[in-house]
Design a protein around this motif. Structure first.
Motif, PDB file in Angstrom:
ATOM      1  N   THR A 146       0.842  -1.197   0.000  1.00 18.35           N
ATOM      2  CA  THR A 146       0.000   0.000   0.000  1.00 18.35           C
ATOM      3  C   THR A 146       0.873   1.241   0.000  1.00 18.35           C
ATOM      4  O   THR A 146       0.579   2.222  -0.688  1.00 18.35           O
ATOM      5  N   GLU A 147       1.966   1.201   0.734  1.00 15.73           N
ATOM      6  CA  GLU A 147       2.874   2.342   0.809  1.00 15.73           C
ATOM      7  C   GLU A 147       3.488   2.650  -0.550  1.00 15.73           C
ATOM      8  O   GLU A 147       3.613   3.815  -0.935  1.00 15.73           O
ATOM      9  N   THR A 148       3.846   1.619  -1.305  1.00 18.36           N
ATOM     10  CA  THR A 148       4.404   1.813  -2.643  1.00 18.36           C
ATOM     11  C   THR A 148       3.365   2.449  -3.563  1.00 18.36           C
ATOM     12  O   THR A 148       3.673   3.371  -4.322  1.00 18.36           O
ATOM     13  N   VAL A 149       2.130   1.973  -3.487  1.00 20.69           N
ATOM     14  CA  VAL A 149       1.050   2.553  -4.304  1.00 20.69           C
ATOM     15  C   VAL A 149       0.876   4.029  -3.960  1.00 20.69           C
ATOM     16  O   VAL A 149       0.758   4.876  -4.853  1.00 20.69           O
ATOM     17  N   LYS A 150       0.890   4.357  -2.680  1.00 14.95           N
ATOM     18  CA  LYS A 150       0.728   5.756  -2.258  1.00 14.95           C
ATOM     19  C   LYS A 150       1.872   6.627  -2.766  1.00 14.95           C
ATOM     20  O   LYS A 150       1.644   7.744  -3.230  1.00 14.95           O
TER      21      LYS A 150
END
Length: 70
Positions: free
Chosen positions: A48-52
């Motif tokens: 999720t952090e990479t997507v953000k």
């Protein structure tokens, strides 16, 4: 998540901004290698952090990158 669609949305969003993978790397704090792997569909899952980080750098919503919904 469909890896093809995710990688394609990343690549198209980057190209829309007219930036290179190296510039996206600089803006997102992710390595150029991981960006290349994502765009070339060699990554099966991303955090999720990479997507953000990608969404912020590409000036799109995380939902768009993840699901293709604007």
């Amino acid at each position: 998540m469909e890896k093809l669609r995710f990688g394609l949305r990343v690549a198209l969003s980057r190209e829309r901004l007219g930036i290179t993978q190296a510039e996206l790397s600089r803006r997102s704090g992710l390595s150029k290698a991981i960006i290349s792997q994502i765009e070339n569909e060699k990554v099966y899952a991303v955090s999720t952090e990479t997507v953000k980080k990608l969404a912020k750098a590409l000036k799109v919503s995380p939902v768009y990158l993840f699901r293709g919904i604007c």
